[in-house]
Design a protein around this motif. Sequence first.
Motif, PDB file in Angstrom:
ATOM      1  N   THR A 105       0.825  -1.211   0.000  1.00  0.00           N
ATOM      2  CA  THR A 105       0.000   0.000   0.000  1.00  0.00           C
ATOM      3  C   THR A 105       0.861   1.264   0.000  1.00  0.00           C
ATOM      4  O   THR A 105       0.509   2.271  -0.603  1.00  0.00           O
ATOM      5  CB  THR A 105      -0.937   0.004   1.220  1.00  0.00           C
ATOM      6  N   LEU A 106       2.011   1.180   0.675  1.00  0.00           N
ATOM      7  CA  LEU A 106       2.894   2.347   0.738  1.00  0.00           C
ATOM      8  C   LEU A 106       3.467   2.677  -0.638  1.00  0.00           C
ATOM      9  O   LEU A 106       3.701   3.837  -0.964  1.00  0.00           O
ATOM     10  CB  LEU A 106       4.049   2.088   1.701  1.00  0.00           C
ATOM     11  N   ALA A 107       3.716   1.640  -1.439  1.00  0.00           N
ATOM     12  CA  ALA A 107       4.329   1.864  -2.744  1.00  0.00           C
ATOM     13  C   ALA A 107       3.286   2.221  -3.800  1.00  0.00           C
ATOM     14  O   ALA A 107       3.616   2.787  -4.833  1.00  0.00           O
ATOM     15  CB  ALA A 107       5.095   0.618  -3.181  1.00  0.00           C
ATOM     16  N   CYS A 108       2.015   1.882  -3.528  1.00  0.00           N
ATOM     17  CA  CYS A 108       0.975   2.038  -4.552  1.00  0.00           C
ATOM     18  C   CYS A 108       0.619   3.511  -4.763  1.00  0.00           C
ATOM     19  O   CYS A 108       0.260   4.204  -3.812  1.00  0.00           O
ATOM     20  CB  CYS A 108      -0.270   1.276  -4.123  1.00  0.00           C
ATOM     21  N   PRO A 109       0.711   3.994  -6.017  1.00  0.00           N
ATOM     22  CA  PRO A 109       0.338   5.391  -6.249  1.00  0.00           C
ATOM     23  C   PRO A 109      -1.148   5.642  -6.004  1.00  0.00           C
ATOM     24  O   PRO A 109      -1.560   6.777  -5.803  1.00  0.00           O
ATOM     25  CB  PRO A 109       0.701   5.621  -7.712  1.00  0.00           C
ATOM     26  N   MET A 110      -1.937   4.580  -6.024  1.00  0.00           N
ATOM     27  CA  MET A 110      -3.363   4.721  -5.783  1.00  0.00           C
ATOM     28  C   MET A 110      -3.709   4.417  -4.323  1.00  0.00           C
ATOM     29  O   MET A 110      -4.873   4.427  -3.950  1.00  0.00           O
ATOM     30  CB  MET A 110      -4.150   3.781  -6.693  1.00  0.00           C
ATOM     31  N   GLY A 111      -2.714   4.075  -3.539  1.00  0.00           N
ATOM     32  CA  GLY A 111      -2.959   3.779  -2.124  1.00  0.00           C
ATOM     33  C   GLY A 111      -3.859   2.588  -1.888  1.00  0.00           C
ATOM     34  O   GLY A 111      -4.616   2.557  -0.919  1.00  0.00           O
ATOM     35  N   ILE A 112      -3.796   1.610  -2.778  1.00  0.00           N
ATOM     36  CA  ILE A 112      -4.703   0.470  -2.659  1.00  0.00           C
ATOM     37  C   ILE A 112      -4.303  -0.420  -1.484  1.00  0.00           C
ATOM     38  O   ILE A 112      -3.142  -0.796  -1.360  1.00  0.00           O
ATOM     39  CB  ILE A 112      -4.708  -0.344  -3.970  1.00  0.00           C
ATOM     40  N   ASP A 113      -5.281  -0.727  -0.645  1.00  0.00           N
ATOM     41  CA  ASP A 113      -5.033  -1.582   0.508  1.00  0.00           C
ATOM     42  C   ASP A 113      -5.194  -3.038   0.069  1.00  0.00           C
ATOM     43  O   ASP A 113      -6.260  -3.630   0.195  1.00  0.00           O
ATOM     44  CB  ASP A 113      -6.015  -1.226   1.632  1.00  0.00           C
ATOM     45  N   ILE A 114      -4.114  -3.587  -0.459  1.00  0.00           N
ATOM     46  CA  ILE A 114      -4.182  -4.957  -0.982  1.00  0.00           C
ATOM     47  C   ILE A 114      -4.322  -5.948   0.167  1.00  0.00           C
ATOM     48  O   ILE A 114      -5.084  -6.912   0.081  1.00  0.00           O
ATOM     49  CB  ILE A 114      -2.939  -5.251  -1.847  1.00  0.00           C
ATOM     50  N   ALA A 115      -3.619  -5.686   1.263  1.00  0.00           N
ATOM     51  CA  ALA A 115      -3.685  -6.603   2.400  1.00  0.00           C
ATOM     52  C   ALA A 115      -5.124  -6.764   2.888  1.00  0.00           C
ATOM     53  O   ALA A 115      -5.620  -7.873   3.061  1.00  0.00           O
ATOM     54  CB  ALA A 115      -2.806  -6.076   3.524  1.00  0.00           C
ATOM     55  N   GLY A 116      -5.797  -5.637   3.076  1.00  0.00           N
ATOM     56  CA  GLY A 116      -7.173  -5.687   3.552  1.00  0.00           C
ATOM     57  C   GLY A 116      -8.081  -6.399   2.566  1.00  0.00           C
ATOM     58  O   GLY A 116      -9.025  -7.093   2.945  1.00  0.00           O
ATOM     59  N   THR A 117      -7.795  -6.233   1.280  1.00  0.00           N
ATOM     60  CA  THR A 117      -8.633  -6.862   0.270  1.00  0.00           C
ATOM     61  C   THR A 117      -8.361  -8.364   0.191  1.00  0.00           C
ATOM     62  O   THR A 117      -9.273  -9.149  -0.071  1.00  0.00           O
ATOM     63  CB  THR A 117      -8.410  -6.180  -1.088  1.00  0.00           C
ATOM     64  N   ILE A 118      -7.093  -8.751   0.447  1.00  0.00           N
ATOM     65  CA  ILE A 118      -6.780 -10.185   0.493  1.00  0.00           C
ATOM     66  C   ILE A 118      -7.602 -10.847   1.599  1.00  0.00           C
ATOM     67  O   ILE A 118      -8.128 -11.948   1.427  1.00  0.00           O
ATOM     68  CB  ILE A 118      -5.269 -10.420   0.746  1.00  0.00           C
ATOM     69  N   SER A 119      -7.754 -10.147   2.715  1.00  0.00           N
ATOM     70  CA  SER A 119      -8.523 -10.774   3.793  1.00  0.00           C
ATOM     71  C   SER A 119      -9.977 -10.929   3.377  1.00  0.00           C
ATOM     72  O   SER A 119     -10.635 -11.894   3.745  1.00  0.00           O
ATOM     73  CB  SER A 119      -8.378  -9.989   5.095  1.00  0.00           C
ATOM     74  N   LYS A 120     -10.476  -9.995   2.569  1.00  0.00           N
ATOM     75  CA  LYS A 120     -11.844 -10.148   2.047  1.00  0.00           C
ATOM     76  C   LYS A 120     -11.910 -11.304   1.052  1.00  0.00           C
ATOM     77  O   LYS A 120     -12.879 -12.050   1.004  1.00  0.00           O
ATOM     78  CB  LYS A 120     -12.293  -8.851   1.376  1.00  0.00           C
ATOM     79  N   MET A 121     -10.854 -11.439   0.267  1.00  0.00           N
ATOM     80  CA  MET A 121     -10.828 -12.509  -0.722  1.00  0.00           C
ATOM     81  C   MET A 121     -10.784 -13.866  -0.026  1.00  0.00           C
ATOM     82  O   MET A 121     -11.388 -14.845  -0.473  1.00  0.00           O
ATOM     83  CB  MET A 121      -9.608 -12.335  -1.612  1.00  0.00           C
ATOM     84  N   ARG A 122     -10.067 -13.920   1.093  1.00  0.00           N
ATOM     85  CA  ARG A 122      -9.980 -15.188   1.813  1.00  0.00           C
ATOM     86  C   ARG A 122     -11.352 -15.646   2.314  1.00  0.00           C
ATOM     87  O   ARG A 122     -11.568 -16.839   2.509  1.00  0.00           O
ATOM     88  CB  ARG A 122      -8.992 -15.067   2.983  1.00  0.00           C
ATOM     89  N   GLU A 123     -12.261 -14.684   2.517  1.00  0.00           N
ATOM     90  CA  GLU A 123     -13.622 -15.067   2.910  1.00  0.00           C
ATOM     91  C   GLU A 123     -14.222 -16.002   1.866  1.00  0.00           C
ATOM     92  O   GLU A 123     -14.883 -16.975   2.193  1.00  0.00           O
ATOM     93  CB  GLU A 123     -14.522 -13.831   3.065  1.00  0.00           C
TER      94      GLU A 123
END
Lengths: 426, 214, 347
Positions: A105-123
Amino acid sequence: MSTITEIAVEKFLEHTDSEAASFFEACVNCGQCAEACHFHLATGDPRQTPIYKLRPMQRAYQRDKAPFSSLKKMLGLAPNPVTEAELKEWEPLVYDSCNMCGRCTLACPMGIDIAGTISKMREGYAAAGLVPEGLKSAAEYVKKTSSPMGVTIKALKAQISHQEKATGIKIEVDKKGADYMCTFSSMEIMGYPEVLGAYAKLFKRAGLSWTISSVAYEATNVGVQIGSAPMAKEILERVVDAAEALEVKYVISPECGHAYGAIRWAGPNLMGRQFKFEVVHIIEVLDKLRREGKIPAGKKDSRRMTLHDPCQIIRRGGLLREPRKLLDESCEDFVEMKSAGIANFCCGGGGGVSANPRANELKTKAFSLKVEQLNGVENLEAVVVPCGNCRAVFEDGLDEYEMDLEVLGLSELIADTLEEDDQKQG
Amino acid sequence: MSFLQIVEGPLFIFAAAVFVLGALWRLIGIIRIGRKKDISPPKASAAAGFIRGNLRHFIPRGIFAKRTMVHIVGGYGFHLGLFALIFFGAYHIDFLNERILGVSWPAMPRWAFLMVSGVAFSGLIMLWVRRISDPVMRLISSKDDHIGSWLTFLVMLSGCFALEQAHDSLRATHMLLVDIWLVYFPFSRLMHGFTFVLSRGNSGATYGRKGIDL
Amino acid sequence: MQNQFHSLRNFLRLSVLMLMLAAFAAPVAAQSVRPPGNAVNLDDGIEEGPSNALGDLSDTEIWDNFRGGNPRDIFAPAPEGQVMTTTGQQWRMIREKFIRKYLGWAPLIVIGLLAVFYFAKGPMKISAGRSGKTIPRFTLSARVAHWFMAAVFIILGLSGMIILLGRVVIAPYFGLEFNSVLTSAAMQGHNLFGPVFIFALIWLFIKFIRGNFFQWVDLKWISKLGGFFGGHVSSGQFNFGEKSWFWMVIIVGSVISVTGVIMLFPGLVDDIRWLQLSTILHALGAVGLIAVAFGHIYVGTIGMEGSLDSMLKGEVDENWAKEHHDLWYEEMTGKSASETKAPEETP
């Protein structure tokens, strides 16, 4: 009976809220996240690009939920449906290759929270039963004993009495009306029980009234790691019920990364209500007590040491400065490693990866970056790792890379460097 | 009605309408999906985090910048350059003034326009050539990424071809490509020009309420 | 005195001529063509010339007066203060009779030769087949520098060719109007991308200078004709062909850059002959680069199996490296480039 794919996709769509949708919409496939991911940096494998790990969920959203998706479907421009083969292909990427550390997320120019979305994907994956064996068996243990490592109350009590003998301080279990209720990670109870003694020593000095629940001593939440909200809720309920039954004011989350997020941030949302107590992290407690002068620092530890930043506590927990202040006051020679702080590398074992033997090799590879960081500090003698899980990963990893370095917990260090009582008087 | 009049007139109005309505529809569509209210007690303001997230991600972080310098230089060069070309190019100001806004503002001098064009073109080309030569970007890129890059490139190139202002056909070509670009925009990844606010803001808000100072 | 009078009269005549031309051209231009934004304003207040506008001189005499010196000797240097110089004619002749007539064939000839070679010998395969193992050859930033140059080169090459040859290749078949539009576009594009080329050239130089110095091993490469006609050739990271191409791009590219800047900013030089020389060198250098570039593209794509990987993925197959850049392979891996063929020989 719906197929695995249908279940997973349905959950993907259900968990794609406006936040996840905005992430999927804003990504421009620039690949910057790869540069932040320790798994990509360690392997050089393009498949380890964080945003790539979200592909099936992103596609499901683009096909069935995104604005214009029905128009695009009509015109034959919608992306292909997600297949079972694809879901299975991605399963290791979702569970083995993401610690949900959030560095991307720190490197993403769009500030995408990939970690948080992975946890949603794991659902979606958890609902479809596509979960690695290691996490499944951890979940089995939890059902039986409330602990992913199978730590029973008997084992805990044995450790408590050991620590009582060692410190000469009584540790009270199930004390109703105490101010603080402490929870621990299994790793701490079994691997580093000195932490119990450390708490006892520190809280006695500070004059805190505290207790441990005999039914809810376990802070880790395998449900959060697997990505199963129902399981996470079930595990959490034990702690919440116990704390409310004991009528404590605070529940202390231990030196464990995901446990803090699980109860502090996800907790009320999983339970659907606010708690009758406040959740605080042990680092917050120690920092507060130190500022109030209740646990003054005594003779400093003379070893040259550095601090590892557990992702869920520092980057995603916001406790960036507290541990550093505490360390500065407790050691003579505290140095930072390269890229320390908010952008520090994950140990490689978070997010359920260390509970998943299949990911061992990858985890060890990712640890090479940590080794590089540690080697970058000259004459380093010890590293403070305020997370039970990271600590275990560190010990394995340092062993693997044949490094001789002491790994310390923060609470123990603070307890060991506490000003002696007679010092205070004299 | 000449071809130029069509692409500058009715077709442009149509394209601009698709652009505005499409982009609005998509933004509202994303927001309307909604999210569960977070009931965990916040440490700090989510709204402030939304704004801070948006601002913070304008500035690249040093430790990541080193490895992908090309991308960062190209990305900034292209985006800032394009912004300056669109809004401070003399012909663009005239067009906006005469046909849409009815207000004018100072334009860049010609030498600045040429320099900025060079920077913007260089940036776009850098970004695209990285897309075809980096294994990561080769893996994750889709058709949409390439179409978006090329379409933007052609719009810019045709604009630069028409700079002499001597041939209506060149101006018409530019305007036709602009029309196509406007229509393509809301249905494609070019929308990131608007959605970035939501994405940066949403994660900024999530981080913000946890009291994390990014 | 007489002479001055003549000059004045001739000037007036020319003005009238130009006004008339403009008047005729105007309605035509109004249909779809406007004068360039920066064109000279012809409306200078002179409405009519004197009645005997054409005077008593023949056309030849008028032009002779303009040019000065010996009118028959086009190679003579222009005397001080003359309106026209003779070098202009020289330049025009070189441009019309040589550059425009023959230069365009150079790239076509190269393409023809490559086609013959391709159909006669076929592409160069990796004789040991792909090993499946790769080693890194070009870093990402080197690749981006390369493709950046490639992109700018294509844009400038195409637009430059239109500017140079549009009149003889496009105009006769598609009409002057079409060629005029195309050339206007090409000219603007060319001018805008020109400075970008200089940036690309410097970047390319920095990224690729390492490994491109000539070595003794290059002599062997030359003696074996680069292995294009059989036989094994040794080479380091870059072979003689690649090194030559690198230096050609850098040196000729620099010439093109300098001459291009002079043409873009004519005020930089005080003698028109610099400008004339610039156009000629610019065209010669550019067409030369374009012609050789086709060879470069051929070897990099269909001509040699496994080459394109190095620029797209940054990695090459180990067997490709062993066969084409054995010394570099040994340096990179520390292994012998010929060891895979050797195991049977061990006793």
